[in-house]
Motif scaffolding. Structure first.
Motif, PDB file in Angstrom:
ATOM      1  N   ASN B 683       0.828  -1.209   0.000  1.00 40.82           N
ATOM      2  CA  ASN B 683       0.000   0.000   0.000  1.00 40.82           C
ATOM      3  C   ASN B 683       0.863   1.258   0.000  1.00 40.82           C
ATOM      4  N   ALA B 684       0.212   2.378  -0.283  1.00 37.41           N
ATOM      5  CA  ALA B 684       0.888   3.672  -0.193  1.00 37.41           C
ATOM      6  C   ALA B 684       0.562   4.301   1.156  1.00 37.41           C
ATOM      7  N   LEU B 697      -0.934  -4.826   3.414  1.00 35.25           N
ATOM      8  CA  LEU B 697      -0.598  -6.138   2.863  1.00 35.25           C
ATOM      9  C   LEU B 697       0.903  -6.156   2.595  1.00 35.25           C
ATOM     10  N   MET B 698       1.526  -7.253   2.982  1.00 39.48           N
ATOM     11  CA  MET B 698       2.974  -7.361   2.888  1.00 39.48           C
ATOM     12  C   MET B 698       3.320  -8.589   2.057  1.00 39.48           C
ATOM     13  N   LEU B 699       4.251  -8.423   1.115  1.00 41.58           N
ATOM     14  CA  LEU B 699       4.682  -9.548   0.273  1.00 41.58           C
ATOM     15  C   LEU B 699       6.108  -9.930   0.607  1.00 41.58           C
ATOM     16  N   ARG B 700       6.465 -11.139   0.210  1.00 41.46           N
ATOM     17  CA  ARG B 700       7.883 -11.488   0.156  1.00 41.46           C
ATOM     18  C   ARG B 700       8.428 -10.976  -1.161  1.00 41.46           C
ATOM     19  N   GLU B 701       9.730 -11.030  -1.312  1.00 44.21           N
ATOM     20  CA  GLU B 701      10.333 -10.545  -2.552  1.00 44.21           C
ATOM     21  C   GLU B 701       9.838 -11.339  -3.759  1.00 44.21           C
ATOM     22  N   ASP B 702       9.370 -12.566  -3.540  1.00 38.10           N
ATOM     23  CA  ASP B 702       8.895 -13.373  -4.670  1.00 38.10           C
ATOM     24  C   ASP B 702       7.440 -13.057  -5.045  1.00 38.10           C
ATOM     25  N   GLY B 703       6.844 -12.071  -4.388  1.00 38.06           N
ATOM     26  CA  GLY B 703       5.527 -11.608  -4.796  1.00 38.06           C
ATOM     27  C   GLY B 703       4.363 -12.281  -4.084  1.00 38.06           C
ATOM     28  N   PHE B 704       4.656 -13.225  -3.218  1.00 35.69           N
ATOM     29  CA  PHE B 704       3.572 -13.927  -2.529  1.00 35.69           C
ATOM     30  C   PHE B 704       3.250 -13.260  -1.196  1.00 35.69           C
ATOM     31  N   VAL B 705       1.983 -13.342  -0.801  1.00 34.01           N
ATOM     32  CA  VAL B 705       1.519 -12.655   0.409  1.00 34.01           C
ATOM     33  C   VAL B 705       2.213 -13.255   1.636  1.00 34.01           C
ATOM     34  N   GLY B 872      -7.966 -11.513  -4.636  1.00 34.26           N
ATOM     35  CA  GLY B 872      -8.897 -10.423  -4.928  1.00 34.26           C
ATOM     36  C   GLY B 872      -8.523  -9.145  -4.225  1.00 34.26           C
ATOM     37  N   LEU B 873      -7.241  -8.983  -3.915  1.00 28.53           N
ATOM     38  CA  LEU B 873      -6.799  -7.825  -3.139  1.00 28.53           C
ATOM     39  C   LEU B 873      -5.917  -6.894  -3.978  1.00 28.53           C
ATOM     40  N   SER B 874      -6.038  -6.913  -5.312  1.00 28.61           N
ATOM     41  CA  SER B 874      -5.145  -6.047  -6.102  1.00 28.61           C
ATOM     42  C   SER B 874      -5.376  -4.584  -5.807  1.00 28.61           C
ATOM     43  N   GLY B 875      -6.542  -4.250  -5.284  1.00 27.41           N
ATOM     44  CA  GLY B 875      -6.803  -2.855  -4.926  1.00 27.41           C
ATOM     45  C   GLY B 875      -5.875  -2.336  -3.845  1.00 27.41           C
ATOM     46  N   LEU B 876      -5.245  -3.233  -3.093  1.00 32.84           N
ATOM     47  CA  LEU B 876      -4.336  -2.809  -2.036  1.00 32.84           C
ATOM     48  C   LEU B 876      -2.911  -2.605  -2.552  1.00 32.84           C
ATOM     49  N   LYS B 881       3.710   3.542  -6.685  1.00 27.05           N
ATOM     50  CA  LYS B 881       5.026   3.419  -6.028  1.00 27.05           C
ATOM     51  C   LYS B 881       6.002   2.762  -7.003  1.00 27.05           C
ATOM     52  N   PRO B 882       7.222   3.310  -7.152  1.00 30.57           N
ATOM     53  CA  PRO B 882       8.172   2.718  -8.111  1.00 30.57           C
ATOM     54  C   PRO B 882       8.636   1.336  -7.660  1.00 30.57           C
TER      55      PRO B 882
END
Ligand SMILES: [Zn+2]
Lengths: 98, 994
Positions: B683-684, B697-705, B872-876, B881-882
């Motif tokens: 998020n911003a 929402l927090m991801l790992r570097e591999d893109g998974f939640v 279904g959380l792409s809104g977050l 953000k670069p």
């Protein structure tokens, strides 16, 4: 149980530490401009050598700080440990413990 | 008391302190300083057990910790009740004490009459590898026949039936020099090493008396005085040095990395009056600058037919029983040897009044000075003789010997009547600990032994374990290892021997039982068979025959086995190699290893400040991570479903109270706090105003939640982050890792505040009405304190961080108070809530409520392979953000490909049916196996608010299939369900997202 020299605390038993995998893998400065292949290399590809290996370790049950170590994967001997951000020393120099 | 074989005088036992122990129900008499083995011999009996496989009667082979045969179950404190018995104690090292109750093992119905002895007659089926060969087929025999047989036969002794009632202690220590073994080498080493008073020295020995081999030596002198006088002087000198710690009854059993050495000290077993508070044993973990190994050596048995009969023992053990314990092991002894050292045993036996005959395999010209000494003492010595076999069953009655001709042919046999045999096949240096230290062994052909070669650690060996056998040389070697130098005059030792593997015989070798490994019942024939069947590596022969794999780790048998394999293969011994020695050197009780970490201390349970209230109010608990949490609060007679139905209803109609204290909480503070948040979360955060909250929402570097939770911005430079209950430590570690190693330039501090703030959640339409009167300094109006905001104030006079957030979809508050005040605030609110019929609810109800409104739980809906879009959380996920952790991975080809599993709801056709969590989803239940599995159920509940069952699932391309029907596995088969949105309850009030 190994003795590991935390650069900040000195020698402490292995159980106080956690290994964080291979060291000196730089996160790309601008990930969005990194190719899929290069990004996959950064994410997943590691060297796994037989012999001296540069590793990230954290003194998580001590000062909590990350540092780097050169460890011999055959003998488990820690050749040296050094602060994050400093370059990898010549293997075998600055021996912490025989 | 009857001790017919006790000598009238001599020995090291304390005759002023008589005692009795119970042995198989009868009383044995003896003295302080005895072992159970010496007391048994004093009574005139050798019978001390039945063997493992063939149930052959066995006696006492040795006098130390290498004993393979005389294994006892010992009840150390029978007077204190059960829980003080353990099996497999070696009779030769059990220090006698009044009241010990010992039993022999491996027999039924009694030691004298053992039904299992029939195995001895059936022995052709028990050949090498019999487990592998016999128990392969037919398969149906496994359950009914083989397994019960193996279970009864496997393992030695009987495991205790009740938990160990004793206490065990542990201790960590550091020293400059650790000396292992207090025989002549170790004592000499410790004396030299401790001469410098600044060096801390620990001297540990497994025995209850120090002196090692000198305890058994009544004739040798050192500097003109009896050897034991030298021992006593040396011990007195060590005692006088403050830098020395001497530990008797302490076995060094493990040698690990960086001179980390494990030892177990027997603290209480030998004490007559040990307070119950005294630990039975103490585990020492020593970090030593240097280790000096002075562990001595083990005598090798000779290998001949029936070499295991009671009464047949090692020659040096004969000496030990006569000299140290003043016990005669018989009246007539034959000493059979391939080396010089056994002549001492013969001479001592003769001096003690036994009839002695010596049989030496060596030729006359190969013997040394010992031969003339023996003959001068009047002992008949037969050189150049082999032993064909022993006679007798429960006790040896004779030894059949024969001269060996030049070509190795067997001459005329003679039977030597005897009731005791002392045998010696030479010596094996105890290199176990050296080998454990990863040092390299080197074979010495002259000594026919593996010796310490290249060291891997700061360690030195000295004395017999170093291949040095002569007494004066041993003392010099010890001093040298200790960093000193000493020369003493001492009686020359009889050294020198001729290695023999299996004694020459004219008997059919396939019909002969000549034992190599006494404890595992492995014979020479078994090892030869293994080699014939193609096993060449000693590691394979060992596993196939089980030689050296018993609790004694083959201390007496390894070299005979190795030599036999080498001989059968026609190779040099070093070419066969040696097996790896592993800890422990001798068996260690689980109690000592576990120490105090048992019962409540094994895996301490984390409890919240409100836990006592929950316990008092009948909560049913469940473990969540290391925490225990209230799961639901059943009222009389309710099961979980009924309680949860009542609790979920109450929250949606009035108000419920919930202990959310286990939520992970991290405070992120510093001028760069917002920038750090931007990089760690999807998020911003820059525009989030102080006093407002956002679901992060927090991801790992591999893109998974990786984790999620509500984040509050307390000030421009201060965030209060919440994490999942189980995720708190790893989320903090993840943040620290990035902060320290990737962005050390950011000025931010991270602090865990999970324990400091307890959290009371009030949820439901009446939550605000209940709470408002107790809160001061807070304006509750919706425009000042709306949903998803945070404020500071006081609740019941206690400072609080008050969140207006909801994990139920209802109006809700999470009241953070210092943990010490949590229970009193909870009680006050609960009392006041009675007028709204407030209901306390637990985690099960919380799960149902959040599922009703479609909130995921990371770790339940996600399994480490779910992206924000999958959920279904792409809104977050910020588009502007670069960069943030995981952003780049979200555009990798597989992350955006079709066919990914997506979060959906599932509604069963039968609205009462509750699916199994983890159940698989398929399109066609009639398709052939293996079926194409499309996803799985992640959450599933009966929902009283929805009036039906509800479920969440991760389903391939699920969002484009809403309304379609799928089949879900059940224990009975399949059931039909309709794909739906993952929101099941339409809440009129608050909404979750900010
Ligand atoms: Zn540290």
């Amino acid at each position: 149980m190994l003795l590991i020299r935390c650069p900040y605390c000195g020698e402490r038993p292995e159980v106080e530490f956690h290994c964080g995998g291979e060291a000196h893998i730089a996160r790309p400065e601008t990930p969005t401009e990194t190719s899929d292949a290069d990004w996959a290399g950064f994410l997943y590809y590691r060297t796994n050598p037989r012999g001296v290996h540069a590793e990230r370790w954290v003194h998580n049950h001590g000062c909590g700080r990350w540092f780097n170590a050169l460890r011999d994967t055959v003998s488990d001997r820690f050749v040296t440990t050094y602060e994050m951000g400093t370059p990898r020393p010549e293997a075998g120099s600055d021996v912490t413990r025989a | 008391m009857n001790q017919p074989f006790r000598l009238a005088a001599g020995g090291r036992v304390d005759r002023s302190r008589p005692l009795t122990v119970t042995f198989n129900g009868r009383k044995l008499s003896g003295y302080r300083g005895d072992t159970i083995a010496s007391m048994l011999l004093a009574s005139g009996s050798h019978l001390a057990g039945r063997s493992f496989k063939y149930h052959r009667p066995r006696g006492i082979l040795s006098h130390g910790s290498d004993e393979p045969s005389a294994l006892l179950s010992v009840d150390w404190r029978a007077d204190r009740g059960p829980g003080y018995r353990d099996p497999n104690n070696r009779a030769t090292v059990v220090e006698a004490r009044e009241g010990l109750v010992a039993k022999t093992q491996n027999h039924w119905p009694s030691l004298e009459t053992d039904v299992g002895a029939v195995n001895d007659l059936l022995s052709p089926i028990f050949v090498a590898g019999f487990y592998y060969k016999t128990f392969m087929w037919p398969r149906k025999f496994w359950d009914k026949v083989y397994e019960p047989v193996i279970r009864r036969a496997a393992g030695l002794g009987e495991a205790p039936e009740v938990p160990d009632s004793d206490r065990y202690a542990n201790r960590h220590a550091h020293c400059d020099v650790l000396v292992v073994g207090a025989g002549p080498a170790g004592l000499s080493a410790a004396l030299a090493a401790s001469a410098d008073g600044s060096k801390r020295v620990i001297l540990a020995d497994e025995g209850f008396e120090l002196g090692g081999s000198l305890l058994n030596d009544a004739t040798s002198t050192i500097e003109g005085k009896p050897a034991m006088a030298w021992v006593e002087e040396t011990l007195a000198a060590l005692d006088a040095r403050e830098n020395v710690v001497v530990l008797p009854r302490t076995t060094v059993f493990g040698y690990y990395n960086h001179n980390h050495v494990a030892m177990v000290e027997r603290v209480a077993d030998h004490r007559d009056a040990a307070p119950e508070s005294l630990a039975r044993e103490r585990l020492w973990q020593v970090r030593a600058g240097e280790v000096i190994l002075a562990a001595g050596s083990h005598e090798r048995p000779l290998v001949f037919e029936n070499n295991d009969r009671p009464g047949i023992m090692l020659a040096d053990s004969v000496r030990a029983f006569i000299n140290r314990y003043a016990v005669l092991p018989g009246k007539e002894i034959v000493v059979a040897t391939s080396g010089a050292s056994a002549y001492r045993a013969a001479l001592d036996a003769k001096a003690a009044g036994m009839g002695v005959t010596l049989v030496d395999i060596r030729l006359e010209q190969d013997c040394g000075a010992e031969l003339a000494d023996a003959r001068a003492a009047g002992i008949t010595v037969k050189t150049g003789h082999t032993v064909i076999k022993s006679l007798g069953t429960k006790r040896v009655t004779g030894l059949v010997v024969a001269p060996l001709g030049n070509g190795g042919q067997i001459g005329d046999k003679t039977t030597l009547a005897c009731d005791c045999v002392g045998m010696s096949g030479g010596w094996t240096p105890s290199v176990h600990l050296f080998s454990q230290s990863r040092g390299k062994l080197a074979f010495d052909a002259e000594l026919d032994a593996f010796l310490p070669g290249q060291s891997a650690q700061a360690e030195r060996s000295a004395g017999a374990c170093h291949g040095v056998y002569d007494l004066a040389a041993v003392i010099a070697d010890g001093a040298k290892a200790g960093g000193g130098s000493v020369t003493v005059e001492a009686t020359p030792s009889y050294t020198g021997f001729q290695p023999v593997r299996v004694l020459p015989t004219d008997a059919d070798p396939s019909r002969v039982k000549a034992f190599i490994d006494f404890q595992n019942d492995v014979t020479a024939k078994d090892i030869k068979l293994a080699v014939r069947e193609g096993f060449q590596s000693i590691e394979h022969v060992k596993r196939y025959t089980t030689t050296g794999m018993a609790t004694d780790q083959g201390k007496t048998s390894n070299m005979n086995a190795l030599g036999l394999v080498a001989g059968t293969l026609g190779r040099e011994l070093p070419a066969v190699g040696t097996t790896t020695f592993r800890p422990p050197y001798t068996p260690v009780t689980f109690g000592a290893l576990v120490g105090p970490a048992r019962d409540d201390l094994f895996d301490p349970v984390r409890k919240t400040a409100i836990d006592p209230w929950a316990e008092k109010n009948g909560a049913v608990f469940e473990p969540v991570g290391l925490w225990r949490r209230a799961r639901y609060f059943p009222k009389d007679g309710e099961d979980m479903r009924a309680a949860v139905a009542r609790e979920t209803k109450a929250v949606r109609t009035s108000v419920g109270i919930f202990d959310a204290s286990t939520l992970g909480k991290i405070e992120i503070v510093g001028p760069d706090a917002a920038e750090f948040m931007n990089r760690i979360y999807t998020n911003a955060w820059t525009k989030l105003k102080p006093g407002r909250c956002r679901y992060g929402l927090m991801l790992r570097e591999d893109g998974f939640v990786y984790d999620d939770g509500v984040v509050a911005r307390l000030a421009e430079d201060r965030f209060h982050v919440t994490t999942t209950t189980g995720g708190a430590p790893r989320v903090l570690a993840h943040m620290e890792d990035y902060l320290q190693t990737e962005w050390p330039d950011l000025d931010v501090f991270l602090t865990s505040i999970t324990e400091q703030w307890a959290v009371i959640a009030l949820q439901g339409p009446n939550a605000r009405k209940l709470l408002e009167p107790f809160v001061t300094d807070v304006d509750f109006s919706d425009d000042v304190f709306p949903h998803m905001s945070v404020t500071s104030g006081f609740v019941c006079g206690v400072p609080c961080r008050l969140f207006r957030v909801s994990f139920t979809g209802e109006q809700g508050f999470e009241i953070n108070v210092p943990a010490d005040y949590a229970e009193s605030v909870w009680k006050t609110l609960y009392e006041a809530g009675q007028k709204y019929d407030i209901v306390p609810y637990g985690t099960e109800t919380m799960h149902v409520l959040r599922c009703e409104v479609g909130f995921i739980i990371v770790g339940q809906e996600t399994d480490g392979t779910a992206t924000p879009d999958d959920l279904g959380l792409s809104g977050l996920v910020s588009k502007v953000k670069p960069d943030f952790v995981g952003k780049r991975s979200l555009t990798r080809p597989d992350m955006v490909a079709s066919g990914r599993k997506q979060l959906v709801g599932l509604l069963t056709k039968n609205s009462d049916e509750v699916l199994d969590e983890g159940a698989q989803i398929v399109d066609d239940p009639a398709q052939p196996i293996p079926m194409k599995m499309l996803g799985h159920v992640t959450s599933s509940y009966a929902s009283s608010n929805c009036g039906r069952s509800i479920a969440m699932a991760m389903l391939a391309d699920g969002r484009s299939r809403i309304g379609e029907t799928v089949w879900v596995t059940t224990p009975q088969g399949f059931t039909e369900a309709t794909i739906s949105n993952a929101v099941f309850y339409d809440v009129k009030g608050e909404t979750a997202d900010a």
